[in-house]
Design an enzyme around this catalytic site. Structure first.
Site, PDB file in Angstrom:
ATOM      1  N   LYS A 113      -0.510 -21.619  14.666  1.00 65.19           N
ATOM      2  CA  LYS A 113      -0.139 -23.031  14.627  1.00 65.19           C
ATOM      3  C   LYS A 113      -1.362 -23.942  14.788  1.00 65.19           C
ATOM      4  CE  LYS A 113       4.473 -22.299  14.779  1.00 65.19           C
ATOM      5  NZ  LYS A 113       4.549 -20.839  14.725  1.00 65.19           N
TER       6      LYS A 113
HETATM    7  C1  LIG Z   1       5.446 -19.933  14.145  1.00 65.03           C
HETATM    8  C2  LIG Z   1       5.066 -18.502  14.122  1.00 65.03           C
HETATM    9  C3  LIG Z   1       5.490 -17.636  13.093  1.00 65.03           C
HETATM   10  C4  LIG Z   1       6.413 -18.075  11.993  1.00 65.03           C
HETATM   11  O1  LIG Z   1       5.783 -18.968  11.091  1.00 65.03           O
HETATM   12  P1  LIG Z   1       6.665 -19.874  10.112  1.00 65.03           P
HETATM   13  O2  LIG Z   1       5.674 -20.761   9.437  1.00 65.03           O
HETATM   14  O3  LIG Z   1       7.603 -20.636  11.008  1.00 65.03           O
HETATM   15  O4  LIG Z   1       7.373 -18.976   9.188  1.00 65.03           O
HETATM   16  C5  LIG Z   1       5.047 -16.322  13.129  1.00 65.03           C
HETATM   17  N1  LIG Z   1       4.261 -15.866  14.127  1.00 65.03           N
HETATM   18  C6  LIG Z   1       3.835 -16.674  15.118  1.00 65.03           C
HETATM   19  C7  LIG Z   1       2.993 -16.099  16.193  1.00 65.03           C
HETATM   20  C8  LIG Z   1       4.212 -18.011  15.169  1.00 65.03           C
HETATM   21  O5  LIG Z   1       3.799 -18.801  16.182  1.00 65.03           O
END
Ligand SMILES: *Cc1c(COP(=O)(O)O)cnc(C)c1O
Length: 496
Positions: A113
């Site tokens: 993120k």
């Molecule tokens: C948010 C997240 C995901 C999923 O990603 P999306 O873009 O919501 O599909 C996968 N792994 C981790 C560690 C995340 O924080």
């Protein structure tokens, strides 16, 4: 260069500039903003292949944010991708077990993120300035763990903004919780709620949709915006690293320029894999996009049957950031595979809302052939963490392990020899209990914090700065509220 404009997937708004789309976050008709045409690369791959992350980010993002000046966009990029990342490459690619792991977790909160949330605040601030918005922007976010901390870190002490994060008091890992409650920054507010993630999310959506409340805040010089992955300002920065991964393979002599690769993404809200789809549409040579789900396998079912059905049990797993039954960004893919037919998208989304399920047409399903959907159970996920570690001494987190597991199954089934990139979305340090237990049962019974030290011993690495001594940092946020008190809490923070 021609200006790229955005429109809503549900047809209610069109000809929107990128700045406006970023500030608004979600379209007025409830749809998501999409570029009216997905741009193609404006130069050969050859010209991009030796660029730094920052240089490449500019070359990719300028195609989408065409109302930003070169200076504005470069300034945002340089403020985002700097020493906050503990690797000069920002997103290094490492090869283990003949697979290429794209490590997206070198930012301040140890999850992918950060790749988008370290730049979003700067994009938002620049966009607001361009639009002459003088109100203070309030970011309101519900989180199941990773988004909240990454958004807090990104917006902390950013002038002209406040950030309020709601998280389920008992629904995040100990480490995730401590990361949030120790957050510094005079404009940050973190509130635990007595409820689950859906309660937090619903509460936030209600506040966003409460016109009278928004009007009242507007009179007090505030406006809300969103840091969730529905914001185009989060999607666009994520396209960059798929190109970057590809070029790292070229540089290492693993592929020749123009060769195709597969990409596997552990998926929840469908944001990260959608960015890979956009990269492909722009001209990145991608053969298969492999969508990996955990036990909440709505997307696996969707790709295999053409039916989306959220009416099922919600399962809490060891990959909590993928525990989700409504993948918001799938709406953007639906729009593209429906030949950009907003009415069709709207109809499907209304069905989802009223009945909880929908089915796409055979023509739409035909366009999904570049996708492969797979899923991994929790037991499989643990087994694969151990298998990879025993074989290579490389330790992966539970989310990345879902992707790795799905890929191994895919490989066994198809024998596809295309070189494959796995999006590695979190550091194993973020999920120490699940990861260490997967390696050896001797680690059972320790707290998340105790296991940080043990993980460092196991992999003979220094503990990342972001998490070192986290149990000793002062807790700054202690507010807990009931799920029906969220609006009152927001009012108290803003108006006092
Ligand atoms: C948010 C997240 C995901 C999923 O990603 P999306 O873009 O919501 O599909 C996968 N792994 C981790 C560690 C995340 O924080």
């Amino acid at each position: 260069m021609s200006q790229i404009k955005y429109k809503s997937t549900r047809g209610g708004q069109a000809d929107i500039s990128s700045s406006y789309a970023i500030v608004q976050g979600i379209a007025q008709d409830g749809g998501l903003f999409v570029p009216q045409e997905i741009p193609k690369l404006d130069c050969p791959l050859e010209d991009l292949k030796d660029m730094s992350y920052q240089e490449l980010a500019y070359q990719i993002m300028k195609n989408y944010l065409s109302d930003f000046t070169e200076e504005e966009l470069k300034d945002c990029i340089n403020k985002a991708y700097d020493k906050k990342f503990d690797d000069k490459k920002i997103a290094p690619l490492v090869k283990h077990d003949d697979v290429y792991f794209l490590e997206l977790f070198h930012g301040p909160t140890l999850a992918f993120k950060d790749m988008a949330l370290s730049i979003l605040p700067h994009l938002l601030k620049t966009a607001a300035k361009k639009l002459n918005i003088e109100k203070e922007i309030v970011i309101l976010t519900a989180t199941s763990g990773d988004t909240g901390k990454a958004a807090l870190e990104g917006f902390a002490d950013v002038e002209g903004t406040k950030i309020i994060v709601f998280f389920p008091q008992d629904g995040v890992s100990e480490i995730q919780k401590r990361q949030m409650t120790t957050q510094v920054g005079d404009n940050t507010y973190v509130i635990g709620i007595e409820g689950n993630f859906d309660d937090a999310q619903n509460g936030v959506k209600q506040i966003f949709g409460d016109e009278a409340f928004n009007q009242y805040l507007s009179e007090n010089n505030y406006m809300f915006s969103s840091a969730n992955s529905i914001n185009i300002g989060r999607l666009v920065p994520q396209i960059v690293y798929y190109f970057y991964a590809y070029f790292q393979m070229v540089q290492a002599g693993e592929i020749a320029l123009g060769d195709q690769v597969n990409i596997v993404v552990p998926t929840g809200n469908f944001g990260n894999i959608l960015a890979a789809y956009y990269a492909r549409q722009m001209g990145l040579p991608v053969a298969k996009l492999i969508c990996a789900s955990n036990d909440n396998k709505v997307l696996y079912d969707f790709f295999n049957t053409g039916k989306y059905d959220k009416n099922r049990e919600f399962i809490l797993t060891i990959s909590p950031s993928m525990d989700i039954l409504i993948s918001s960004n799938l709406e953007r893919l639906l729009y593209h595979i429906a030949d950009e037919d907003a009415n069709k998208t709207k109809e499907l989304m209304e069905k989802l809302k009223t009945q909880g399920h929908y089915e796409i047409t055979p023509e739409m399903k035909d366009k999904l052939k570049i996708f492969h959907g797979g899923f991994a159970t929790q037991a499989e996920t643990c087994r694969r963490i151990k298998e990879l570690f025993d074989k290579t001494a490389y330790l992966i987190d539970t989310h990345t392990a879902v992707a790795y597991s799905v890929y191994k199954d895919y490989l066994e089934k198809t024998g596809d020899t295309t070189k494959t990139i796995i999006a590695s979305t979190a550091s194993p340090y973020k999920f120490t209990t699940s990861v260490m237990k997967a390696i050896d049962s001797q680690y059972e019974g320790y707290s998340d914090f105790e296991l940080i030290e043990k993980m460092s011993q196991l992999i003979k690495r220094e503990t990342p700065k972001a998490i070192k001594d986290i149990d000793k940092r002062p807790v700054r946020h202690t507010t807990v509220c009931k799920k029906d008190e969220m609006k009152a809490v927001v009012e108290k923070i803003l108006i006092k």
